[in-house]
Design a protein around this motif. Structure first.
Motif, mmCIF file in Angstrom:
data_model
loop_
_atom_site.group_PDB
_atom_site.id
_atom_site.type_symbol
_atom_site.label_atom_id
_atom_site.label_comp_id
_atom_site.label_asym_id
_atom_site.label_seq_id
_atom_site.Cartn_x
_atom_site.Cartn_y
_atom_site.Cartn_z
ATOM 1 N N GLY A 14 0.780 -1.219 0.000
ATOM 2 C CA GLY A 14 0.000 0.000 0.000
ATOM 3 C C GLY A 14 0.816 1.274 0.000
ATOM 4 N N ALA A 15 2.127 1.180 0.006
ATOM 5 C CA ALA A 15 2.946 2.382 0.072
ATOM 6 C C ALA A 15 2.968 3.081 -1.273
ATOM 7 N N GLY A 16 2.873 4.412 -1.246
ATOM 8 C CA GLY A 16 2.893 5.165 -2.482
ATOM 9 C C GLY A 16 4.226 5.820 -2.746
ATOM 10 N N ARG A 17 5.148 5.718 -1.793
ATOM 11 C CA ARG A 17 6.466 6.330 -1.944
ATOM 12 C C ARG A 17 7.549 5.264 -1.857
ATOM 13 N N ASP A 18 8.718 5.614 -2.357
ATOM 14 C CA ASP A 18 9.829 4.675 -2.395
ATOM 15 C C ASP A 18 10.594 4.734 -1.082
ATOM 16 N N PHE A 19 10.514 3.678 -0.275
ATOM 17 C CA PHE A 19 11.206 3.612 0.999
ATOM 18 C C PHE A 19 12.444 2.717 0.936
ATOM 19 N N SER A 20 12.895 2.407 -0.268
ATOM 20 C CA SER A 20 14.068 1.544 -0.394
ATOM 21 C C SER A 20 15.320 2.284 0.051
ATOM 22 N N PRO A 21 16.311 1.568 0.637
ATOM 23 C CA PRO A 21 17.539 2.211 1.105
ATOM 24 C C PRO A 21 18.387 2.726 -0.052
ATOM 25 N N VAL A 22 19.207 3.729 0.246
ATOM 26 C CA VAL A 22 20.086 4.350 -0.748
ATOM 27 C C VAL A 22 21.533 4.072 -0.374
ATOM 28 N N LEU A 23 22.355 3.745 -1.343
ATOM 29 C CA LEU A 23 23.754 3.421 -1.108
ATOM 30 C C LEU A 23 24.541 4.625 -0.591
ATOM 31 N N TRP A 24 25.428 4.358 0.357
ATOM 32 C CA TRP A 24 26.294 5.403 0.902
ATOM 33 C C TRP A 24 27.179 6.004 -0.175
ATOM 34 N N SER A 25 27.507 5.208 -1.203
ATOM 35 C CA SER A 25 28.444 5.647 -2.231
ATOM 36 C C SER A 25 27.892 6.781 -3.088
ATOM 37 N N GLN A 26 26.599 7.063 -2.978
ATOM 38 C CA GLN A 26 26.051 8.196 -3.711
ATOM 39 C C GLN A 26 26.457 9.525 -3.084
ATOM 40 N N TYR A 27 26.965 9.469 -1.862
ATOM 41 C CA TYR A 27 27.305 10.696 -1.156
ATOM 42 C C TYR A 27 28.760 10.765 -0.712
ATOM 43 N N PHE A 28 29.451 9.617 -0.710
ATOM 44 C CA PHE A 28 30.848 9.585 -0.300
ATOM 45 C C PHE A 28 31.687 8.887 -1.360
ATOM 46 N N GLU A 29 32.941 9.325 -1.496
ATOM 47 C CA GLU A 29 33.830 8.740 -2.491
ATOM 48 C C GLU A 29 34.389 7.398 -2.041
ATOM 49 N N SER A 30 34.639 7.236 -0.741
ATOM 50 C CA SER A 30 35.270 6.011 -0.283
ATOM 51 C C SER A 30 34.924 5.748 1.176
ATOM 52 N N MET A 31 35.237 4.517 1.596
ATOM 53 C CA MET A 31 35.053 4.124 2.981
ATOM 54 C C MET A 31 36.344 3.471 3.450
ATOM 55 N N GLU A 32 36.867 3.901 4.577
ATOM 56 C CA GLU A 32 38.145 3.404 5.062
ATOM 57 C C GLU A 32 38.000 2.766 6.435
ATOM 58 N N PHE A 47 35.223 3.201 11.085
ATOM 59 C CA PHE A 47 34.889 3.356 9.683
ATOM 60 C C PHE A 47 34.398 4.774 9.430
ATOM 61 N N PRO A 48 35.251 5.625 8.865
ATOM 62 C CA PRO A 48 34.751 6.932 8.429
ATOM 63 C C PRO A 48 33.958 6.741 7.138
ATOM 64 N N ASP A 49 32.658 6.813 7.225
ATOM 65 C CA ASP A 49 31.792 6.657 6.061
ATOM 66 C C ASP A 49 30.465 7.311 6.354
ATOM 67 N N CYS A 50 29.434 6.962 5.616
ATOM 68 C CA CYS A 50 28.154 7.645 5.798
ATOM 69 C C CYS A 50 27.225 6.894 6.710
ATOM 70 N N HIS A 51 27.678 5.866 7.370
ATOM 71 C CA HIS A 51 26.776 5.137 8.245
ATOM 72 C C HIS A 51 26.469 5.900 9.508
ATOM 73 N N SER A 52 27.351 6.799 9.918
ATOM 74 C CA SER A 52 26.996 7.604 11.070
ATOM 75 C C SER A 52 25.817 8.473 10.658
ATOM 76 N N HIS A 53 24.810 8.606 11.558
ATOM 77 C CA HIS A 53 23.615 9.304 11.117
ATOM 78 C C HIS A 53 23.750 10.803 11.298
ATOM 79 N N TYR A 54 24.812 11.366 10.748
ATOM 80 C CA TYR A 54 24.997 12.797 10.750
ATOM 81 C C TYR A 54 24.833 13.282 9.310
ATOM 82 N N GLU A 55 25.916 13.704 8.694
ATOM 83 C CA GLU A 55 25.804 14.315 7.374
ATOM 84 C C GLU A 55 25.672 13.247 6.290
ATOM 85 N N ASN A 56 24.592 13.259 5.555
ATOM 86 C CA ASN A 56 24.432 12.397 4.403
ATOM 87 C C ASN A 56 24.104 13.255 3.196
#
Length: 347
Positions: A14-32, A47-56
């Motif tokens: 019944g959902a009318g919007r896309d709730f699928s997850p988005v890859l971190w790589s769309q916002y960051f160049e690399s993960m170390e 891991f400095p990457d986008c998993h921290s729920h701050y800046e995405n």
């Protein structure tokens, strides 16, 4: 090294919007993977990457405006970071973690760094700055964290945490809940950041997802909603969803915030004066002016820091209004001549 992001997810019924997850790589160049040492040796893998729920979304918005590099750090207990004692979330320990990661990344001569943190992360940024754990610190930004408001909120925090779902039947379900509950009002932000806030349960009756919970959940539907055919009830659909849920791997919160209560006071008590005592230029972004306490009100009138209120946002200001937060941060850095604008950005 990011698990579970490449799977295909179906839309919730019944959902009318896309709730699928988005890859971190769309916002960051690399993960170390950064391994740092402390008194006990090599026990922390960050891991400095986008998993921290701050800046995405804010990341791409900021780098499109100014010359800079952004590193988003998974604090202990968050994202993919692994430590021997993930439950030690004291302000002192996490502040040292930040300093250790900066040293591991850049050695004895780190570049000029501005610390930005939201909520508890903002408090840790302040503690890190006050302890002089980042010697090249040039600026400090707290997002929607004020001592007075935070201390008042602690009294009702356990009730709030108990009101949240303990498990979700999919990443999409978690993303949908975050948007509908108002935790994150921006759907695109939720699709990125919720991935790092939850984890897959290890088994159908694991400690995180006991059997009683597995058999009793999950998806909350509005009581007045009827199914697509118009004849069935919500209860019938819920039973079908619950039956299907038992066959799936559930998701639960990555960090059990209720168990961190003993650290809450240490995060926030005295925070306003600590923030004001930092000698570097400071920026405070708030969802509402009513969040200011007495010390910060006086400090703001004395011009001790720059403040900007972003109305119509929830607590997750940087998630709800990433472009406005990016503009505020970029303008702050340019005004203090810490960087240069790019792409025709007018500040």
């Amino acid at each position: 090294m990011i698990h579970g992001l490449s799977h295909k997810f179906r839309m919730a019924p019944g959902a009318g919007r896309d709730f699928s997850p988005v890859l971190w790589s769309q916002y960051f160049e690399s993960m170390e993977d950064v391994v740092v040492e402390n008194e006990t040796g090599k026990d922390i893998s960050f891991f400095p990457d986008c998993h921290s729920h701050y800046e995405n979304l804010s990341v791409s918005a900021i780098i499109s405006r100014i010359q800079c590099r952004i590193v988003a750090l998974d604090l202990r207990g968050h994202g993919e970071t692994k430590v021997r004692n993930p439950e030690d979330l004291s302000a002192e320990t996490m502040s040292k973690d930040v300093g250790n990661v900066v040293e591991a990344l850049y050695g004895d001569l780190p570049p000029p760094i501005m610390l930005i943190g939201h909520s508890m992360g903002g408090a840790i940024a302040v503690h890190t700055a006050v302890a002089n754990l980042v010697p090249s610190l040039l600026g400090l930004c707290m997002i929607d964290v004020v001592e007075g408001t935070a201390m008042d909120a602690l009294n009702s925090m356990q009730n709030f945490l108990r009101s949240r779902p303990k498990t979700f039947k999919s990443l999409e379900n978690a993303i949908e809940w975050s948007v509908k509950s108002g935790q994150i009002r921006n759907l695109e932000s939720a699709r990125v950041s919720m991935v790092g806030q939850v984890k897959q349960c290890e088994g159908a009756a694991s400690p995180e997802c006991p059997k009683a919970i597995v058999e009793g959940i999950i998806e909350e539907e509005e009581e007045e909603e009827e199914d697509d055919e118009g004849g069935g009830s919500v209860n019938k659909r819920k039973k079908e969803d619950d039956t299907e849920t038992k066959k799936e791997h559930l998701y639960t919160w990555r960090i059990e915030l209720a168990k961190t209560e003993k650290y809450w006071d240490g995060w926030f008590r005295g925070l306003s004066n600590l923030f004001l005592s930092c000698p570097t230029p400071k920026l405070l972004l708030l969802a509402g002016v009513d969040r200011l306490d007495k010390d910060l009100t006086i400090g703001q009138m004395q011009g001790k820091f720059q403040m900007q209120v972003l109305p119509q946002c929830g607590h997750a200001v940087h998630e709800d209004a990433p472009d406005k937060v990016a503009e505020a941060v970029a303008t702050f850095l340019i005004r203090h001549r810490f960087t240069e604008p790019i792409g025709g950005f007018q500040w």
